[in-house]
Scaffold this motif. Structure first.
Motif, short mmCIF file in Angstrom:
data_model
loop_
_atom_site.label_atom_id
_atom_site.label_comp_id
_atom_site.label_asym_id
_atom_site.label_seq_id
_atom_site.Cartn_x
_atom_site.Cartn_y
_atom_site.Cartn_z
N PRO A 53 3.78 31.92 22.75
CA PRO A 53 4.98 31.37 22.12
C PRO A 53 5.09 31.68 20.63
O PRO A 53 6.18 31.60 20.06
CB PRO A 53 4.85 29.86 22.36
CG PRO A 53 3.94 29.71 23.52
CD PRO A 53 2.98 30.86 23.40
N PHE A 54 3.96 32.01 19.98
CA PHE A 54 4.03 32.38 18.56
C PHE A 54 4.90 33.63 18.39
O PHE A 54 5.62 33.77 17.39
CB PHE A 54 2.64 32.66 17.98
CG PHE A 54 1.68 31.51 18.02
CD1 PHE A 54 2.10 30.22 18.32
CD2 PHE A 54 0.33 31.72 17.75
CE1 PHE A 54 1.20 29.15 18.34
CE2 PHE A 54 -0.58 30.67 17.76
CZ PHE A 54 -0.14 29.38 18.06
N ALA A 55 4.80 34.56 19.35
CA ALA A 55 5.60 35.78 19.25
C ALA A 55 7.08 35.46 19.33
O ALA A 55 7.89 35.98 18.54
CB ALA A 55 5.20 36.76 20.36
N ASP A 56 7.47 34.60 20.30
CA ASP A 56 8.87 34.21 20.40
C ASP A 56 9.36 33.62 19.09
O ASP A 56 10.46 33.92 18.62
CB ASP A 56 9.06 33.19 21.52
CG ASP A 56 8.63 33.70 22.89
OD1 ASP A 56 8.76 34.92 23.15
OD2 ASP A 56 8.16 32.88 23.71
N ALA A 57 8.54 32.77 18.49
CA ALA A 57 8.94 32.09 17.25
C ALA A 57 9.03 33.06 16.08
O ALA A 57 9.98 33.00 15.29
CB ALA A 57 7.96 30.96 16.93
N VAL A 58 8.05 33.96 15.95
CA VAL A 58 8.05 34.85 14.78
C VAL A 58 9.16 35.90 14.89
O VAL A 58 9.74 36.31 13.87
CB VAL A 58 6.66 35.50 14.57
CG1 VAL A 58 6.41 36.67 15.51
CG2 VAL A 58 6.50 35.96 13.12
N VAL A 59 9.51 36.30 16.12
CA VAL A 59 10.67 37.19 16.28
C VAL A 59 11.92 36.47 15.82
O VAL A 59 12.79 37.05 15.15
CB VAL A 59 10.81 37.65 17.75
CG1 VAL A 59 12.16 38.33 17.98
CG2 VAL A 59 9.69 38.62 18.11
N GLY A 60 12.03 35.18 16.14
CA GLY A 60 13.17 34.41 15.66
C GLY A 60 13.19 34.26 14.16
O GLY A 60 14.26 34.26 13.54
N LEU A 61 12.00 34.15 13.54
CA LEU A 61 11.91 33.98 12.10
C LEU A 61 12.11 35.29 11.33
O LEU A 61 12.71 35.29 10.25
CB LEU A 61 10.54 33.38 11.73
CG LEU A 61 10.28 31.94 12.15
CD1 LEU A 61 8.81 31.59 11.94
CD2 LEU A 61 11.16 30.99 11.35
N ILE A 114 15.54 34.20 21.86
CA ILE A 114 15.78 35.29 22.80
C ILE A 114 16.75 36.29 22.21
O ILE A 114 16.54 37.52 22.29
CB ILE A 114 16.32 34.73 24.15
CG1 ILE A 114 15.24 33.94 24.87
CG2 ILE A 114 16.84 35.88 25.03
CD1 ILE A 114 14.06 34.75 25.37
N ALA A 115 17.82 35.83 21.58
CA ALA A 115 18.80 36.73 20.98
C ALA A 115 18.17 37.61 19.91
O ALA A 115 18.57 38.77 19.73
CB ALA A 115 19.96 35.92 20.40
N ALA A 116 17.16 37.08 19.20
CA ALA A 116 16.49 37.85 18.15
C ALA A 116 15.70 39.03 18.70
O ALA A 116 15.36 39.96 17.96
CB ALA A 116 15.58 36.94 17.33
#
Length: 350
Positions: free
Chosen positions: A234-242, A266-268
């Protein structure tokens, strides 16, 4: 600062690691490794006031300022750098960056292998793990005030009995799958790599600290490939968003799905190549097997519904690599797995 990717060339001086260090040391990293630079630093440290810093030999320490949420980073820049895109390696639960440094039986790990293949490599200990430290205030406060109300509900430690089936070395401790690639004879050395989930002592825990620290690292080094393992999924999902413009690709190795990515996260992922990679024995009755595969499959499908979605879901047996455990970066065929990842990067990442 030497670790800033845009300044490496100006500061480069050849370092040969492994030469003259003896046969055993050379074998452990695959032979001499020619580096332009190597070093360590911290990112994301924040000052915080501790009301209970503890007791020194001279007596109780009065309240004062400590640093929290820092993340330790070890970088290697190859002299024969053939890619402008570095790789950031993020460990899983109960572990540290050591997961990527070498294998329990002393073979070369991915950290040096990826550098050997021309990538700058950054290995982290996420906040609260390994050399990144944690905030002990709540422990000292509980002792001083006789109340455990400020303590976290749990600081998990992974036992051998839990790790053996969960990491899919075999069905139970001491019993290996007949085709396992994990060097089970070296399990005691692997067990020594385990560290407590001390991020529980930080406000927000892992999800509240690690993605921000990884974003700070990307701010420092520039665009990079982010490779995460297990609980760090989940860190990857979050950092892509950031930092969507700084994540050049994501390699998610048997990533957890304890936190479902939001629609904005997801959009990121639009335009970001993603490799979701799984090992063998997914039919084992543990949550790192088929349940996790199906959960990440759902994420891949969400990404690929985007215009510009570029996610791939791969089981290693389907590409001819059999018997891999949850710790594929340490399995006997770990360099074959690394070559598969490098091939995917060469094909998908620009």
């Amino acid at each position: 600062m030497l670790h800033l990717s845009g300044r490496i060339a100006a500061a480069a001086c050849a370092l040969v690691v492994g030469s003259g260090a003896g046969i055993a040391a050379a074998a452990s990293i695959g032979g001499p490794l020619n580096l332009a630079d190597e070093g360590m630093f911290f990112v994301n440290g924040k000052p915080a006031t501790s009301r209970h810093p503890g007791v020194s030999p001279a007596g109780p320490v009065p309240p004062g300022t400590v640093t929290v949420n820092q993340m330790y980073v070890h970088y290697r820049i190859p002299a024969n750098r053939t890619s402008a895109i570095p790789i950031v390696l993020v460990h899983g639960g109960g572990l540290s960056g050591m997961s990527y440094e070498t294998t329990p039986d002393g073979r070369e790990g991915w950290a040096t292998y990826f550098a050997r293949k021309g990538h700058a490599v950054y290995v982290v200990d996420t906040p609260g793990r390994g050399r990144s430290g944690f905030n002990a205030t709540a422990i000292n406060e509980a002792r001083a005030e006789g109340s455990v109300s400020g303590l976290p509900a749990s600081v998990l430690m992974v036992t051998a009995e839990l790790a053996w089936p969960l990491f899919r070395f075999g069905p139970s401790r001491g019993t290996a799958y007949s085709d396992t690639q994990f060097p089970v004879e070296a399990f005691p050395a692997f067990a020594s790599q385990g560290v407590p989930f001390a991020e529980a002592m930080l406000e927000g825990g892992g999800m509240g600290t690690a993605p921000q620290a990884l974003a700070a690292l990307l701010d420092d080094i520039g665009p990079a490939i982010v490779m995460v393992h297990s609980l760090a999924g989940p860190f990857a999902d979050a950092v892509v968003g950031l930092r969507p413009t700084l994540v050049k690709a994501v390699v998610n190795i048997e990533g957890a799905q304890s936190v479902v990515p939001t629609d904005p996260q997801i959009a990121a992922y639009k335009g970001v190549p993603v490799l979701e990679l799984f090992g063998d024995h997914l039919d084992a009755p543990v949550f790192t097997g088929q349940p996790r595969y199906e959960a990440r499959k759902a994420v891949v499908e969400r990404i690929n519904r985007l215009e510009g979605g570029r996610a791939n879901l791969v089981r290693l047996p389907d590409v001819g690599l059999k018997g891999n455990s949850h710790m594929m970066m340490q399995d006997r065929n770990n360099l074959q797995v690394a070559d598969f990842i490098l091939g995917w990067i060469a094909d998908k990442v620009r």
